[in-house]
Design an enzyme around this catalytic site. Structure first.
Site, PDB file in Angstrom:
ATOM      1  N   SER A  10       0.849  -1.192   0.000  1.00 56.98           N
ATOM      2  CA  SER A  10       0.000   0.000   0.000  1.00 56.98           C
ATOM      3  C   SER A  10       0.878   1.234   0.000  1.00 56.98           C
ATOM      4  O   SER A  10       1.626   1.472   0.950  1.00 56.98           O
ATOM      5  CB  SER A  10      -0.910   0.003   1.232  1.00 56.98           C
ATOM      6  OG  SER A  10      -1.378   1.324   1.435  1.00 56.98           O
ATOM      7  N   ASP A  37      -4.528   3.547  -2.348  1.00 59.27           N
ATOM      8  CA  ASP A  37      -5.614   3.911  -1.425  1.00 59.27           C
ATOM      9  C   ASP A  37      -6.137   5.315  -1.701  1.00 59.27           C
ATOM     10  O   ASP A  37      -5.412   6.297  -1.532  1.00 59.27           O
ATOM     11  CB  ASP A  37      -5.117   3.842   0.023  1.00 59.27           C
ATOM     12  CG  ASP A  37      -4.986   2.410   0.502  1.00 59.27           C
ATOM     13  OD1 ASP A  37      -5.970   1.653   0.385  1.00 59.27           O
ATOM     14  OD2 ASP A  37      -3.903   2.050   1.008  1.00 59.27           O
ATOM     15  N   MET A  39      -8.718   8.161  -0.611  1.00 62.26           N
ATOM     16  CA  MET A  39      -9.553   8.609   0.518  1.00 62.26           C
ATOM     17  C   MET A  39     -10.023  10.033   0.275  1.00 62.26           C
ATOM     18  O   MET A  39      -9.257  10.861  -0.228  1.00 62.26           O
ATOM     19  CB  MET A  39      -8.750   8.551   1.818  1.00 62.26           C
ATOM     20  CG  MET A  39      -8.144   7.187   2.108  1.00 62.26           C
ATOM     21  SD  MET A  39      -7.344   7.172   3.712  1.00 62.26           S
ATOM     22  CE  MET A  39      -6.629   5.509   3.685  1.00 62.26           C
ATOM     23  N   HIS A  69      -8.149   1.036  -4.416  1.00 66.40           N
ATOM     24  CA  HIS A  69      -9.082   0.832  -3.307  1.00 66.40           C
ATOM     25  C   HIS A  69      -9.767   2.166  -3.038  1.00 66.40           C
ATOM     26  O   HIS A  69      -9.166   3.071  -2.469  1.00 66.40           O
ATOM     27  CB  HIS A  69      -8.282   0.338  -2.086  1.00 66.40           C
ATOM     28  CG  HIS A  69      -9.098   0.195  -0.845  1.00 66.40           C
ATOM     29  ND1 HIS A  69      -8.523  -0.037   0.403  1.00 66.40           N
ATOM     30  CD2 HIS A  69     -10.440   0.234  -0.640  1.00 66.40           C
ATOM     31  CE1 HIS A  69      -9.484  -0.121   1.310  1.00 66.40           C
ATOM     32  NE2 HIS A  69     -10.649   0.045   0.712  1.00 66.40           N
ATOM     33  N   MET A  71     -11.975   4.516  -1.167  1.00 63.47           N
ATOM     34  CA  MET A  71     -12.665   4.820   0.099  1.00 63.47           C
ATOM     35  C   MET A  71     -13.277   6.200  -0.088  1.00 63.47           C
ATOM     36  O   MET A  71     -12.830   7.201   0.482  1.00 63.47           O
ATOM     37  CB  MET A  71     -11.661   4.784   1.264  1.00 63.47           C
ATOM     38  CG  MET A  71     -11.222   3.359   1.598  1.00 63.47           C
ATOM     39  SD  MET A  71      -9.689   3.293   2.537  1.00 63.47           S
ATOM     40  CE  MET A  71      -8.514   3.355   1.183  1.00 63.47           C
ATOM     41  N   MET A 140     -11.486  -5.925   4.908  1.00 64.59           N
ATOM     42  CA  MET A 140     -10.697  -5.003   5.723  1.00 64.59           C
ATOM     43  C   MET A 140     -10.449  -5.651   7.088  1.00 64.59           C
ATOM     44  O   MET A 140     -11.383  -6.134   7.733  1.00 64.59           O
ATOM     45  CB  MET A 140     -11.448  -3.680   5.931  1.00 64.59           C
ATOM     46  CG  MET A 140     -11.641  -2.832   4.698  1.00 64.59           C
ATOM     47  SD  MET A 140     -10.124  -2.430   3.818  1.00 64.59           S
ATOM     48  CE  MET A 140      -9.216  -1.476   5.047  1.00 64.59           C
TER      49      MET A 140
END
Ligand code: DX5
Ligand code: ZN
Length: 222
Positions: A10, A37, A39, A69, A71, A140
């Site tokens: 990550s 990631d 966000m 991913h 989010m 998760m």
């Protein structure tokens, strides 16, 4: 049946000022995918990177699969943007999409593999009408939003249950685990049924990426 093991560092824990080199270094050290990631300070209380950075990695010459991913809430606007930025897989959280089945279709229509992400407390019922359309289930093992948190032990039971569901489906669906994955717990996570392992702080926080990724692979296979 488990798919061949994948280690996906990550980049949340990478040195962002040297991101291209950091990604090259972990791939040279044996990493298989790049875990990316995203966000939005809305679905999770943190803000990271978007499609521009994904595209920059492709322009830098990164050819490995990029495992995005999301989010973020809402999800659908970002799917075409990440697809054209070079994403290989796009995973999202069902509670962040108003129409989960439509979002899965959208990801596939844009030529990417689709993953559904379940938080530690999200019930497995979310998989009942979606599993066979997915390329990956992402469990998760921390609450999303930050790197460096501890693996939540009850997720091991959840991994075992999802492994049974995937095996019963007879489909080639990956089972990825994200959060608190380390050299010393990856064997248990693998034994529970995961085949795809995200690790941020465990890899980028180590002095020797090659040594860390090699030991993760060895322990996952043990
Ligand atoms: C958390 C992210 C993870 C995180 C993992 O919301 O989805 O990918 O970066 O970091 P570690 O491996 O440090 O728990
Ligand atoms: Zn992640």
């Amino acid at each position: 049946m488990k798919q061949p093991t994948v280690i996906a560092p990550s980049i949340l824990s990478a040195d962002f000022a040297r991101l291209g080199q950091e990604v090259t270094d972990v791939l040279d050290a044996g990493a298989d995918w790049v875990h990316f990631d995203v966000m939005d300070n809305h679905y999770v209380p943190n803000l990271t990177i978007g499609p521009l950075v994904c595209e920059a990695l492709r322009k830098h010459g990164i050819e490995a699969p990029i495992d995005v991913h999301l989010m973020v809430e809402p999800v659908d606007e970002l799917v075409p943007q990440f697809a054209s930025a070079g994403a290989s897989l796009i995973s999202f959280h069902p509670e962040a999409s108003r129409h989960v089945d439509r979002t899965i279709q959208l990801i596939r229509e844009h030529g990417c593999r689709a993953g559904l992400v379940l938080n530690p407390s999200t019930p497995l019922g979310q998989l009942q009408w979606t599993l066979e359309k997915l390329d990956m289930v992402l469990l998760m093992s921390v609450n999303p939003g930050f790197g460096g948190q501890s693996f939540i032990p009850h997720v091991l039971d959840k991994i075992r249950k999802v492994r049974e569901m995937i095996d019963a489906s007879g489909k080639e669906i990956r089972l990825e685990v994200d959060g608190g994955v380390k050299v010393d717990n990856i064997a248990d996570i693998s034994a529970a049924g995961a085949d795809t392992f995200v690790a941020g702080s465990a890899i980028f926080g180590s002095d020797d990426y090659l040594d860390t990724i090699s030991r993760m692979k060895a322990n996952a296979a043990a």
